[in-house]
Enzyme design. Structure first.
Site, short mmCIF file in Angstrom:
data_model
loop_
_atom_site.label_atom_id
_atom_site.label_comp_id
_atom_site.label_asym_id
_atom_site.label_seq_id
_atom_site.Cartn_x
_atom_site.Cartn_y
_atom_site.Cartn_z
N ASP A 32 0.86 -1.19 0.00
CA ASP A 32 0.00 0.00 0.00
C ASP A 32 0.89 1.24 0.00
OD1 ASP A 32 -3.20 0.56 1.11
OD2 ASP A 32 -1.75 2.20 1.14
N ASN A 88 -12.75 -2.83 2.90
CA ASN A 88 -13.63 -1.67 2.95
C ASN A 88 -14.58 -1.73 1.76
OD1 ASN A 88 -12.32 -0.58 5.23
ND2 ASN A 88 -10.76 0.36 3.94
N GLY A 94 -15.64 3.20 3.76
CA GLY A 94 -14.31 3.81 3.61
C GLY A 94 -13.58 3.37 2.37
N GLN A 95 -14.29 2.81 1.41
CA GLN A 95 -13.63 2.37 0.18
C GLN A 95 -13.35 3.58 -0.72
OE1 GLN A 95 -15.81 -0.55 -2.12
NE2 GLN A 95 -14.13 -0.81 -3.59
N HIS A 101 -10.39 -5.00 -3.04
CA HIS A 101 -9.04 -5.21 -2.49
C HIS A 101 -9.13 -5.63 -1.03
CE1 HIS A 101 -10.14 -0.93 -2.30
NE2 HIS A 101 -9.48 -0.85 -1.17
N LEU A 102 -8.25 -6.54 -0.65
CA LEU A 102 -8.14 -7.00 0.73
C LEU A 102 -6.88 -6.37 1.31
CD1 LEU A 102 -9.74 -9.27 -0.91
CD2 LEU A 102 -9.04 -10.81 0.91
N HIS A 103 -7.05 -5.63 2.39
CA HIS A 103 -5.89 -5.08 3.10
C HIS A 103 -5.33 -6.16 4.02
CE1 HIS A 103 -6.70 -0.63 2.45
NE2 HIS A 103 -7.92 -1.10 2.24
#
Ligand code: DGP
Length: 115
Positions: A32, A88, A94-95, A101-103
């Site tokens: 990120d 998110n 909060g996207q 996507h996976l944090h």
């Protein structure tokens, strides 16, 4: 899906650079740009899916693959004491990038609940 490419699609297509740490036929993982922990990786499908809310039954295998990829990367990255996975979804979730996507966050003790 129509309209302009998302930033993540541009990363998939190698139109903008990213620190890619893993890739296979179905997904890509990269650091990120704005890390919230010592390790902050994003795992994304190569297929253009806007968010978790757009997943459907035919994506079941892909969704599982994304989760298994997070778990595999966490092991590779030495996160044996734990980590957090966040998806998110939508404005209130909060996207900010409309590509699923996976944090994967780790490398420090994470607080709960999140904001
Ligand atoms: P979210 O808020 O869940 O949509 O998270 C989007 C994440 O994407 C955010 O943590 C910052 C990251 N991000 C945005 N643009 C870029 C970029 O161009 N490169 C990389 N590596 N990450 C990005």
């Amino acid at each position: 899906m129509s309209g302009e490419k998302t930033i993540f699609k541009k990363i998939i297509d190698r139109e903008i650079p990213a620190e890619i740490i893993y890739e296979d036929e179905f997904c890509l993982a990269f650091n990120d740009v704005n890390p919230q922990a010592p390790i902050h990786v994003l795992v994304i499908p190569k297929q253009e899916i806007a968010s978790m809310a757009q997943l459907n039954h035919s994506d079941q295998e892909l969704a599982g693959h994304l989760m298994l990829t997070v778990a595999k990367l966490a092991k590779t990255l030495g996160l044996e004491n734990g980590y957090r996975t966040i998806v998110n979804t939508g404005t209130e979730g909060g996207q900010t990038v409309d590509h699923l996507h996976l944090h994967l966050l780790g490398g420090r003790s994470l607080q709960w609940p999140p904001g």
